[in-house]
Design an enzyme around this catalytic site. Structure first.
Site, PDB file in Angstrom:
ATOM      1  N   ALA A   1       0.949  -1.151  -0.014  1.00  0.00           N
ATOM      2  CA  ALA A   1       0.075  -0.143  -0.020  1.00  0.00           C
ATOM      3  C   ALA A   1       0.851   1.051  -0.194  1.00  0.00           C
ATOM      4  CB  ALA A   1      -0.988   0.014   1.138  1.00  0.00           C
TER       5      ALA A   1
ATOM      6  N   ALA B   1       0.363   5.491   0.338  1.00  0.00           N
ATOM      7  CA  ALA B   1      -0.486   6.689   0.717  1.00  0.00           C
ATOM      8  C   ALA B   1       0.289   8.111   0.405  1.00  0.00           C
ATOM      9  CB  ALA B   1      -1.072   6.493   1.873  1.00  0.00           C
ATOM     10  N   SER B   2      -0.280   8.946   0.877  1.00  0.00           N
ATOM     11  CA  SER B   2       0.298  10.459   0.801  1.00  0.00           C
ATOM     12  C   SER B   2       1.615  10.378   1.626  1.00  0.00           C
ATOM     13  CB  SER B   2      -0.722  11.349   1.259  1.00  0.00           C
ATOM     14  OG  SER B   2      -1.179  11.349   2.383  1.00  0.00           O
TER      15      SER B   2
ATOM     16  N   GLN C   1       4.513   4.418   2.821  1.00  0.00           N
ATOM     17  CA  GLN C   1       4.129   3.076   2.314  1.00  0.00           C
ATOM     18  C   GLN C   1       4.298   1.961   3.193  1.00  0.00           C
ATOM     19  OE1 GLN C   1       6.445   3.442  -1.512  1.00  0.00           O
ATOM     20  NE2 GLN C   1       7.762   1.913  -0.496  1.00  0.00           N
TER      21      GLN C   1
ATOM     22  N   LYS D   1       6.012   0.173   7.972  1.00  0.00           N
ATOM     23  CA  LYS D   1       5.568   1.421   7.413  1.00  0.00           C
ATOM     24  C   LYS D   1       6.612   2.123   7.585  1.00  0.00           C
ATOM     25  CE  LYS D   1       2.224   5.018   7.976  1.00  0.00           C
ATOM     26  NZ  LYS D   1       0.874   5.591   8.834  1.00  0.00           N
TER      27      LYS D   1
ATOM     28  N   ASP E   1      -8.856   9.456  11.143  1.00  0.00           N
ATOM     29  CA  ASP E   1      -8.579   9.445   9.519  1.00  0.00           C
ATOM     30  C   ASP E   1      -9.342   8.079   9.076  1.00  0.00           C
ATOM     31  OD1 ASP E   1      -7.673  10.378   6.999  1.00  0.00           O
ATOM     32  OD2 ASP E   1      -5.592   9.435   7.598  1.00  0.00           O
TER      33      ASP E   1
END
Length: 509
Positions: free
Chosen positions: A133, A135-136, A139, A155, A290
């Site tokens: 994955a 994301a902004s 990853q 992460k 979030d």
């Protein structure tokens, strides 16, 4: 630096939307009035050449936001959960932003992990996958611990992400300042405070040590919540740019087809995600802020799994009670009580008419009841609510920004699972339970007990404090002598001028 150079950044934002073709899509999705559409196109077209090109393979809105950077991507992630606000087509496009962004190379991730943990990746993990994955901000990789064989998620922050966010947030500060200067009426919304709040949240998200702490606290709070689970962090393999936690397998919350194929009831999941959010916010005062589909999965046993704890919300006890009473008033359609709570909490200036405010709230709340949820336009409701708050002089409550935003996002997630979801119906049992325990005689006894405990801790000092206060009160007021000194700001300007004169004279000599 929050200077005028940020004008270039803001112009480039509009130019990028124009160049990628996103400006028309966005204005149409938000049903912008013709005058606004005309102004946006006139201002954007001359600077189109300044816009970022983005990835032509992506849809226009997604292409523009990914090109502009992480802060804009965050905004798009929120909108992706609101098909009732931006339309089904745009919401579907924006879902790409949740966890399918371009990844950075595995070799870079390994270098960052080795630098953070002071040990080669091969010594820690027996296997280390490509990104699962992206994301902004970071990853995620799937890995296996060499020592125990346990599956974990690793992460890793995107390289250079702190600088990229700083550029965006500086531009936001500048824009907020310009808005407050040019439109005094906007100051009640406190745009500068809102950006400051967002800045603080983002800074916390860019330090994965803080996210590890948040994950640990959230896991402890929710350990006994049925149908919900939180992967726990592995502290010795986590740091500022790297976080390692238990691996938890599940179906992405955005994939309705996979959820149906796995045999899960989407109506149950929709109700559960709403009720869990309210339970965490009201019971614990600590909630996941979030909760878009990219951060939620469904385990094989039907549990909802939460990920990504970079943005967490916290509410003090008083704010929780105010929030619960407002929700409870809407649920009971007691708009007079909702209005009273707003006045008691100081959310509305005391000189406004409480009956008028209650009538205005009724217009906001009544369309929700007795109507098919699919026919409710949240965009129109939010637009009218904004008009109401402006008319009654309400200011933006920065302590409620995350709560309000997350509630919108969570309702969007629930609606994506079950379009018939009605937030008021599903919220009722949670809010009623909280009101029963925290508002009324039981809460009064609890408050008195806490007050006595505080007084007991300061007991030995109380006589001295009371005596000192009485002595101060008994003394006659002595007026402070007037000072003829200059204001501190004038001293600063005068000093800067003298320094400048000195530099000029020095160069002349």
């Amino acid at each position: 630096m929050r200077g005028p150079h940020n004008i270039i950044r803001l112009v480039r934002t509009l130019a990028t939307f124009e160049r990628t073709g996103a400006i028309g899509v966005v204005l149409e999705a938000f049903q912008a009035p013709p005058r606004l559409r005309f102004v946006a196109r006139v201002l954007g077209w001359p600077f189109k050449w300044l816009g970022l090109k983005g990835d032509p393979a992506l849809p226009p809105a997604t292409r523009a936001l990914t090109a502009l950077g992480p802060a804009y991507i965050k905004f798009g992630q929120i909108l992706s959960t609101r098909p009732d606000v931006v339309g089904d087509e745009l919401a579907l496009q924006l879902k790409y932003l949740q966890d399918k962004l371009p990844a950075f190379p595995v070799s870079v991730a390994k270098e960052m992990i080795a630098a953070e943990l002071a040990e080669p990746v091969e010594n820690i993990f027996s296997s280390f996958s490509d990104p699962v994955a992206a994301a902004s901000i970071a990853q995620v990789h799937r890995a296996t611990l060499k020592e125990t064989g346990a599956e974990v998620a690793v992460k890793v922050l995107r390289p250079g992400i702190e600088r990229a966010f700083r550029k965006d947030i500086d531009a936001f500060y500048f824009a907020a300042g310009v808005i407050e200067f040019l439109s005094p009426a906007s100051r009640r919304l406190r745009p500068m405070d809102v950006v400051t709040h967002f800045d603080g949240v983002v800074q916390g998200e860019l330090d994965l040590r803080l996210e590890s702490a948040a994950a640990g606290e959230f896991a402890a709070n929710t350990e006994k919540d049925q149908g919900f689970q939180v992967p726990k962090p592995i502290w010795n393999l986590s740091g500022r740019t790297v976080m390692t936690m238990d691996w938890a397998e599940g179906v992405n919350m955005a994939d309705n087809a996979a959820i149906d194929a796995a045999g899960h009831d989407r109506k149950v999941l929709a109700t559960r995600v709403l009720q869990l959010f309210l339970q965490h916010a009201l019971r614990d005062g600590y909630f996941h802020a979030d909760m878009h589909q990219g951060n939620l999965k469904v385990a094989a046993n039907g549990n909802i799994i939460a990920y990504d704890f970079g943005i967490m919300g916290r509410l003090d006890e008083y704010t929780r009670r105010v929030y619960a009473e407002i929700l409870f008033g809407f649920i009971r359609r007691d708009y007079r009580r909702v209005a009273e709570v707003h006045f008691e909490a100081g959310y509305v200036p005391a000189d406004r008419d409480i009956d008028e405010f209650a009538r205005a709230l009724r217009v906001v709340g009544e369309p929700i009841f007795g109507m098919d949820a699919t026919r409710i336009s949240m965009a129109r409701l939010l637009a009218y609510l904004f008009d109401v708050t402006e008319r009654f002089g309400m200011e933006t409550r920065t302590e409620l920004i995350l709560l309000q935003r997350t509630m919108v996002v969570v309702e969007g997630v629930a609606r994506s699972l079950n379009p018939q979801t009605n937030i008021w119906h599903d919220a009722r049992p949670i809010v009623e339970s909280y009101i029963k325990d925290n508002v009324g005689p039981k809460a009064l006894l609890s408050d008195l007990k806490k007050t006595v405990m505080v007084l007991a801790r300061f007991g030995p000092k109380l006589p001295g404090l009371v005596e000192a206060q009485l002595v101060r009160q008994s003394r006659p007021d002595v007026p402070e002598p007037e000072s003829g000194s200059l204001h501190p700001a004038l001293w600063v300007l005068l000093g800067a001028g003298l320094v400048l004169v000195g530099v000029v004279l020095g160069q002349a000599l």
